[in-house]
Design an enzyme around this catalytic site. Structure first.
Site, PDB file in Angstrom:
ATOM      1  N   PRO A 157      -4.835   7.103  -3.190  1.00  0.00           N
ATOM      2  CA  PRO A 157      -3.352   6.538  -2.808  1.00  0.00           C
ATOM      3  C   PRO A 157      -2.335   6.873  -3.693  1.00  0.00           C
ATOM      4  CG  PRO A 157      -5.009   4.903  -2.058  1.00  0.00           C
ATOM      5  CD  PRO A 157      -5.671   6.196  -2.943  1.00  0.00           C
ATOM      6  N   CYS A 158      -1.075   7.427  -3.553  1.00  0.00           N
ATOM      7  CA  CYS A 158      -0.011   7.914  -4.599  1.00  0.00           C
ATOM      8  C   CYS A 158       1.242   6.811  -4.568  1.00  0.00           C
ATOM      9  CB  CYS A 158       0.433   9.381  -4.138  1.00  0.00           C
ATOM     10  SG  CYS A 158       1.182   9.397  -2.523  1.00  0.00           S
ATOM     11  N   GLN A 159       1.005   6.055  -3.379  1.00  0.00           N
ATOM     12  CA  GLN A 159       2.593   5.209  -3.291  1.00  0.00           C
ATOM     13  C   GLN A 159       2.541   4.364  -4.633  1.00  0.00           C
ATOM     14  OE1 GLN A 159       0.064   5.297  -1.320  1.00  0.00           O
ATOM     15  NE2 GLN A 159       0.619   4.984   1.118  1.00  0.00           N
ATOM     16  N   THR A 160       1.597   3.845  -5.382  1.00  0.00           N
ATOM     17  CA  THR A 160       1.742   2.872  -6.508  1.00  0.00           C
ATOM     18  C   THR A 160       2.162   3.792  -7.622  1.00  0.00           C
ATOM     19  OG1 THR A 160      -0.739   3.296  -6.932  1.00  0.00           O
ATOM     20  CG2 THR A 160       0.007   1.401  -5.590  1.00  0.00           C
ATOM     21  N   PHE A 161       2.089   5.145  -7.611  1.00  0.00           N
ATOM     22  CA  PHE A 161       2.518   5.988  -8.939  1.00  0.00           C
ATOM     23  C   PHE A 161       3.922   6.861  -8.396  1.00  0.00           C
ATOM     24  CE2 PHE A 161      -2.272   5.574  -8.701  1.00  0.00           C
ATOM     25  CZ  PHE A 161      -2.460   4.935  -9.757  1.00  0.00           C
TER      26      PHE A 161
END
Length: 420
Positions: A157-161
């Site tokens: 998951p990329c949303q947090t980065f």
């Protein structure tokens, strides 16, 4: 006496001087707070990284007993069945590329399992892939029952980065999900691991990326306790490496099992890219930008962006003495500020894909979900299209770029198996 004297001095000052002094004092008071904030941020990041390391340890890193006897024999026959599994599978790019990509045609690749939680993605994968599936990487049955594969891929998951998201990194529970992938790899020792994430993992959260690399390097061979993997990473742009007209920078992390030897990885280099027009279903251009059907654009932000984009095209056309319609600009109409390119597509993200937010000015229309798939190097025909166009756009925005993934995997296969 001293206090009364000090009071008289203050009262004797002009009001402006008192105000200036108090302002200066307030500024001085703020400086330690800023330092404390930076220190706090570093402390939170250190704690979050420690949480990632601790979670991997708690999940377990001991290889399955059947893998403990000896190092695997590395096969050199192109007819060797190379099994594949994917975490956070989404569109299932890795499985589709195994079937369709010319870059992987020399290897016999077969899908063994996928893991996906999101309902629309699960529905699409179940309608198109015939292999074992798991609902969640955090589920007990995944780490217990998922079979060993030769190639494990995952765009965690990329949303947090992402700079477009909240940028919370490991402070968001989704940021820790990569721990489950690392634990699977430690227990099952796939020959090749391919992970992908947004550019922010490198630019803003480099400490997290370094920790992921370190955790992969800590995995050991059960037979002799030696380091199991050599690791590699690189920032790749679809525009350069994918041969496609889309600006999309992603960090690729590759781990290749050592099996007693040092591994190298020849990253794919730049290749010529195809044109925007070659990916469009209907290629008929407008006669003039004046013919653009603005009445079809009902959303205020989209209309504003298209009008601003038209103005930019007119300015450039006048400067270069070219007809405005000779360009093929693609506009992301959903942003609060203009995001357009004259000869390629802006980055397709989950959010923008879900809104089908891309328009071709010279064709006077919105790009379809099938066209967005082509900009990602993914198949747009021969699919069981069992979800809505908006859901397909979201899957497309979350996916690996097909050609980039295929070229990276081909390099990793070359590194491990030694043939192409």
């Amino acid at each position: 006496m001293v206090s009364r004297h000090a009071g008289r001095q203050a009262r004797g000052r002009p009001a402006a001087a008192v105000k200036k002094a108090s302002t200066k004092k307030a500024v001085v008071a703020k400086k330690p707070a800023a330092r404390t904030s930076k220190s706090s941020s570093r402390s939170r990041q250190t704690c979050a990284i420690a949480s990632l390391t601790r979670l991997v340890s708690e999940l377990g890193t001991e290889a399955r007993p059947e893998l403990a006897s000896s190092l695997p024999r590395v096969a050199h026959s192109p007819r060797t069945n190379i099994s594949m599994g994917s975490c956070f599978a989404g569109f299932g790019t890795d499985h589709w590329m195994a079937k369709t990509s010319e870059y992987l045609s020399d290897w016999w690749l077969s899908s063994k399992f996928w893991v996906e939680k999101e309902p629309a993605a699960r529905r699409f994968l179940q309608g198109n892939l015939d292999c074992l599936s798991f609902n969640d990487v955090t589920a007990t049955e995944f780490l217990r029952d998922a079979p060993r594969v030769d190639v494990l891929s995952g765009g965690f998951p990329c949303q947090t980065f992402s700079v477009a998201g909240l940028n919370q990194a490991l402070g968001d529970p989704r940021g820790l999900l990569v721990a489950y992938v690392i634990s699977y790899c430690a227990k099952n020792l796939p020959n090749i691991i391919v992970l992908e994430n947004v550019k922010g993992l490198l630019t803003t959260h480099a400490a997290v990326m370094l920790e992921v690399l370190e955790l992969l390097r800590r995995i050991v061979e059960p037979s002799d306790g030696s380091r199991a993997y050599d690791t590699f990473w690189k920032l790749l742009d679809t525009l350069e490496v994918g041969g496609l007209p889309q600006h999309r920078e992603r960090v690729y992390i590759v781990a290749v099992r050592r099996c007693g030897r040092d591994r190298t990885l020849r990253w794919p280099g730049s290749i010529p890219r195809c044109s925007v027009e070659s990916l469009l279903g209907s290629r008929k251009k407008l006669a003039s930008l004046a013919d653009f059907p603005l009445d079809d654009v009902t959303q205020k932000t989209a209309r504003k962006n298209i009008l601003e984009a038209m103005k930019n095209v007119m300015v450039k056309a006048e400067a270069q003495r070219r007809p405005p319609i000779s360009y093929t600009p693609i506009v992301d109409v959903a942003g609060t500020s203009l995001n357009m390119h004259f000869d390629h597509c802006p980055t397709i993200t989950r959010s923008r894909g879900n809104k089908l937010a891309f328009w071709s000015l010279s064709h006077g229309r919105q790009l379809s979900a099938a066209e967005l798939l082509r900009f990602q190097g993914l198949p747009s025909s021969g699919l069981n299209w069992c979800i809505s166009d908006n859901q397909m756009g979201a899957l497309c925005g979350n996916a690996f770029t097909g050609t980039v993934y295929a070229r990276v995997l081909a390099a990793a296969l070359q590194s491990f198996y030694g043939y192409s």
